[in-house]
Design a protein around this motif. Structure first.
Motif, mmCIF file in Angstrom:
data_model
loop_
_atom_site.group_PDB
_atom_site.id
_atom_site.type_symbol
_atom_site.label_atom_id
_atom_site.label_comp_id
_atom_site.label_asym_id
_atom_site.label_seq_id
_atom_site.Cartn_x
_atom_site.Cartn_y
_atom_site.Cartn_z
ATOM 1 N N GLY A 11 1.056 -8.904 0.486
ATOM 2 C CA GLY A 11 2.393 -9.240 0.958
ATOM 3 C C GLY A 11 2.411 -10.426 1.909
ATOM 4 N N GLN A 12 3.594 -10.735 2.415
ATOM 5 C CA GLN A 12 3.763 -11.882 3.323
ATOM 6 C C GLN A 12 2.826 -11.756 4.519
ATOM 7 N N ILE A 13 2.768 -10.574 5.120
ATOM 8 C CA ILE A 13 1.924 -10.405 6.316
ATOM 9 C C ILE A 13 0.449 -10.350 5.920
ATOM 10 N N ASN A 75 0.244 -1.357 5.127
ATOM 11 C CA ASN A 75 1.325 -2.352 5.042
ATOM 12 C C ASN A 75 2.177 -2.216 3.788
ATOM 13 N N ALA A 76 1.706 -1.460 2.793
ATOM 14 C CA ALA A 76 2.458 -1.369 1.532
ATOM 15 C C ALA A 76 3.825 -0.766 1.793
ATOM 16 N N SER A 77 4.859 -1.430 1.313
ATOM 17 C CA SER A 77 6.222 -0.971 1.577
ATOM 18 C C SER A 77 7.179 -1.716 0.663
ATOM 19 N N VAL A 78 8.309 -1.094 0.391
ATOM 20 C CA VAL A 78 9.443 -1.810 -0.192
ATOM 21 C C VAL A 78 10.294 -2.232 0.989
ATOM 22 N N LEU A 79 10.748 -3.484 1.029
ATOM 23 C CA LEU A 79 11.499 -3.976 2.199
ATOM 24 C C LEU A 79 13.007 -3.706 2.053
ATOM 25 N N SER A 80 13.781 -4.160 3.061
ATOM 26 C CA SER A 80 15.169 -3.697 3.189
ATOM 27 C C SER A 80 16.079 -4.072 2.008
ATOM 28 N N GLY A 172 12.010 -9.882 12.263
ATOM 29 C CA GLY A 172 11.742 -10.750 11.116
ATOM 30 C C GLY A 172 10.499 -11.571 11.404
ATOM 31 N N VAL A 173 9.569 -11.598 10.456
ATOM 32 C CA VAL A 173 8.310 -12.325 10.674
ATOM 33 C C VAL A 173 8.366 -13.638 9.900
ATOM 34 N N LEU A 174 8.104 -14.743 10.598
ATOM 35 C CA LEU A 174 8.266 -16.081 10.020
ATOM 36 C C LEU A 174 6.925 -16.724 9.718
HETATM 37 N N1 LIG Z 1 7.786 -9.421 6.935
HETATM 38 C C1 LIG Z 1 8.648 -8.959 7.832
HETATM 39 O O1 LIG Z 1 9.524 -9.706 8.307
HETATM 40 C C2 LIG Z 1 8.552 -7.538 8.320
HETATM 41 C C3 LIG Z 1 9.416 -7.131 9.354
HETATM 42 C C4 LIG Z 1 9.344 -5.808 9.783
HETATM 43 C C5 LIG Z 1 8.400 -4.939 9.250
HETATM 44 N N2 LIG Z 1 7.581 -5.373 8.246
HETATM 45 C C6 LIG Z 1 6.632 -4.405 7.687
HETATM 46 O O2 LIG Z 1 5.337 -4.967 7.597
HETATM 47 C C7 LIG Z 1 4.664 -4.447 6.440
HETATM 48 C C8 LIG Z 1 4.204 -5.594 5.561
HETATM 49 O O3 LIG Z 1 5.347 -6.366 5.238
HETATM 50 P P1 LIG Z 1 5.303 -7.669 4.334
HETATM 51 O O4 LIG Z 1 6.320 -8.604 4.851
HETATM 52 O O5 LIG Z 1 3.915 -8.139 4.128
HETATM 53 O O6 LIG Z 1 5.913 -7.055 2.984
HETATM 54 P P2 LIG Z 1 5.806 -7.607 1.506
HETATM 55 O O7 LIG Z 1 6.916 -7.025 0.707
HETATM 56 O O8 LIG Z 1 5.628 -9.073 1.489
HETATM 57 O O9 LIG Z 1 4.451 -6.920 1.100
HETATM 58 C C9 LIG Z 1 4.348 -5.560 0.857
HETATM 59 C C10 LIG Z 1 3.271 -5.375 -0.154
HETATM 60 O O10 LIG Z 1 3.270 -4.009 -0.540
HETATM 61 C C11 LIG Z 1 2.948 -3.983 -1.898
HETATM 62 N N3 LIG Z 1 3.351 -2.733 -2.503
HETATM 63 C C12 LIG Z 1 4.576 -2.337 -2.895
HETATM 64 N N4 LIG Z 1 4.503 -1.135 -3.464
HETATM 65 C C13 LIG Z 1 3.211 -0.762 -3.445
HETATM 66 C C14 LIG Z 1 2.502 0.367 -3.881
HETATM 67 N N5 LIG Z 1 3.126 1.378 -4.490
HETATM 68 N N6 LIG Z 1 1.167 0.427 -3.673
HETATM 69 C C15 LIG Z 1 0.526 -0.589 -3.091
HETATM 70 N N7 LIG Z 1 1.146 -1.705 -2.666
HETATM 71 C C16 LIG Z 1 2.462 -1.782 -2.834
HETATM 72 C C17 LIG Z 1 3.690 -5.170 -2.497
HETATM 73 O O11 LIG Z 1 3.089 -5.550 -3.738
HETATM 74 C C18 LIG Z 1 3.487 -6.203 -1.428
HETATM 75 O O12 LIG Z 1 2.321 -6.959 -1.679
HETATM 76 C C19 LIG Z 1 5.660 -3.516 5.751
HETATM 77 O O13 LIG Z 1 5.436 -2.193 6.179
HETATM 78 C C20 LIG Z 1 6.995 -3.985 6.272
HETATM 79 O O14 LIG Z 1 7.943 -2.954 6.261
HETATM 80 C C21 LIG Z 1 7.641 -6.639 7.772
#
Ligand SMILES: NC(=O)c1ccc[n+]([C@@H]2O[C@H](COP(=O)([O-])OP(=O)(O)OC[C@H]3O[C@@H](n4cnc5c(N)ncnc54)[C@H](O)[C@@H]3O)[C@@H](O)[C@H]2O)c1
Length: 317
Positions: A11-13, A75-80, A172-174
């Motif tokens: 993911g992004q992070i 970190n795996a998650s579906v976002l908002s 929000g992470v930039l």
């Molecule tokens: N980026 C932000 O601005 C932000 C802000 C607040 C919290 N977060 C949290 O940080 C964490 C990482 O966020 P991110 O921005 O990298 O999210 P992202 O959506 O870019 O990455 C999440 C990753 O999870 C993977 N994923 C989805 N379903 C999966 C599954 N069933 N099994 C394994 N992997 C799976 C996706 O393929 C993706 O690579 C998350 O928990 C998110 O909620 C992110």
């Protein structure tokens, strides 16, 4: 040296976290996992990478055992925004996935589980200006509800099983990396569109103020909390922030570098989500307990994002 396994590392992070972890902890101590095939960046870095769907509890456990993992970073998650389009998918990945991570940490007696929360854990009944660390949390999005679940269950396992759960409410992470379907994504896409087309149609209203942080501060807060001595921690989840701004303020800052850049506004369902979230966060608890101290102010962020995205696109400004 401890061993770390990261879920959702694609993911992004993760795309920034994994290279930073390799430097900090050594290549042999970092196991990146994700649903997709290994990407060229991880291949180039020779990262230990295994495919894992977080809903596969046996797959998760066997990797934790195989690599003798100490710390699980979930970190795996579906976002908002993606979650609102498919709440059933968000439920299965965010609730079941986190439960699998929690149970695996308990059963295998891992040293720590870190799982990010979000500003989305707050809602319209929360005081939205300078939101305190402990306050009303009644989110209205499935993503926000899943983050409250993460926090409450993590806290419960901490009290019941002494499980070392830690969490950060990221704003929000930039970063120049393409974002993963969140409501704060506009603050990244605006740079892509400003550089490519000199115009951007924003899916939030001009006045929606949201807290944000630069990726380097996000990584700093993550390492600081993961490595903080247990006796410093009075909480399991912490507000962290770097800055707050509106789309209009960001557009004006970009215009200082790209004078003919134009922004228009066409708010959609994400505008309502954003307006239910804090405008700014009080992160004094993190500052007091484990010394959180962000380094990246707004002006520096704008330059860093313009440089990073223009490099990615091969377009100068
Ligand atoms: N980026 C932000 O601005 C932000 C802000 C607040 C919290 N977060 C949290 O940080 C964490 C990482 O966020 P991110 O921005 O990298 O999210 P992202 O959506 O870019 O990455 C999440 C990753 O999870 C993977 N994923 C989805 N379903 C999966 C599954 N069933 N099994 C394994 N992997 C799976 C996706 O393929 C993706 O690579 C998350 O928990 C998110 O909620 C992110």
């Amino acid at each position: 040296m401890k061993r770390y396994l990261v879920t959702g590392s694609y993911g992004q992070i993760g795309m920034d976290l994994i290279p930073a972890m390799l430097k900090r902890y050594g290549k042999e101590n970092v196991i990146a996992t994700g649903r997709k095939k290994i990407n060229p960046v991880f291949k180039e870095l020779d990262v230990i990478y295994r495919r894992l769907d977080i809903r596969d509890q046996y797959g998760l456990r066997s990797l934790l055992v195989e690599y003798d993992v100490d710390v699980l970073i979930h970190n795996a998650s579906v976002l908002s925004a993606t979650g609102e389009r498919n709440p059933q998918l968000a439920h299965s990945i965010n609730f079941e996935g986190f439960y699998n991570a929690l149970e695996a940490t308990r059963e295998l007696n891992l040293e720590q589980l870190f799982a990010p929360s979000s500003i989305a854990a707050f809602g319209p009944t929360t005081p939205l200006v300078n939101t305190p660390n402990t306050t009303i949390m009644e989110p209205t999005s499935i993503y926000g509800i899943s983050k409250v679940y993460v926090e409450l269950m993590g806290n419960y396992y901490n009290q019941k099983y002494d499980l070392n759960f830690r969490s950060l409410r990221y704003p929000g992470v930039l970063s120049p990396e393409e974002p993963g379907g969140g409501t704060t994504d506009y603050a990244i896409w605006i740079f892509y569109e400003a550089l490519k087309n000199k115009k951007y149609e924003c899916f939030l209203g001009s006045d929606v103020r949201l807290p944000m942080m630069m990726m380097s501060d996000c990584l700093k807060s993550t390492f600081d909390l993961i490595e903080a001595p247990e006796d410093k921690l009075q909480h399991r989840a912490y507000n962290v922030t770097g800055m707050s701004f509106t789309p209009e303020e960001l557009a004006n800052a970009i215009k200082e570098y790209i004078s003919d850049f134009e922004i228009t506004y066409k708010p959609d369902f994400r505008d309502a989500i954003a307006r239910s979230w804090p405008q700014s966060l009080d992160d004094s608890v993190a500052r007091e307990e484990w010394g959180w101290d962000p380094e990246f102010p707004f002006d520096k962020m704008v330059i860093e994002m313009l440089d990073g995205v223009s490099k990615k696109l091969g377009i100068s400004y």
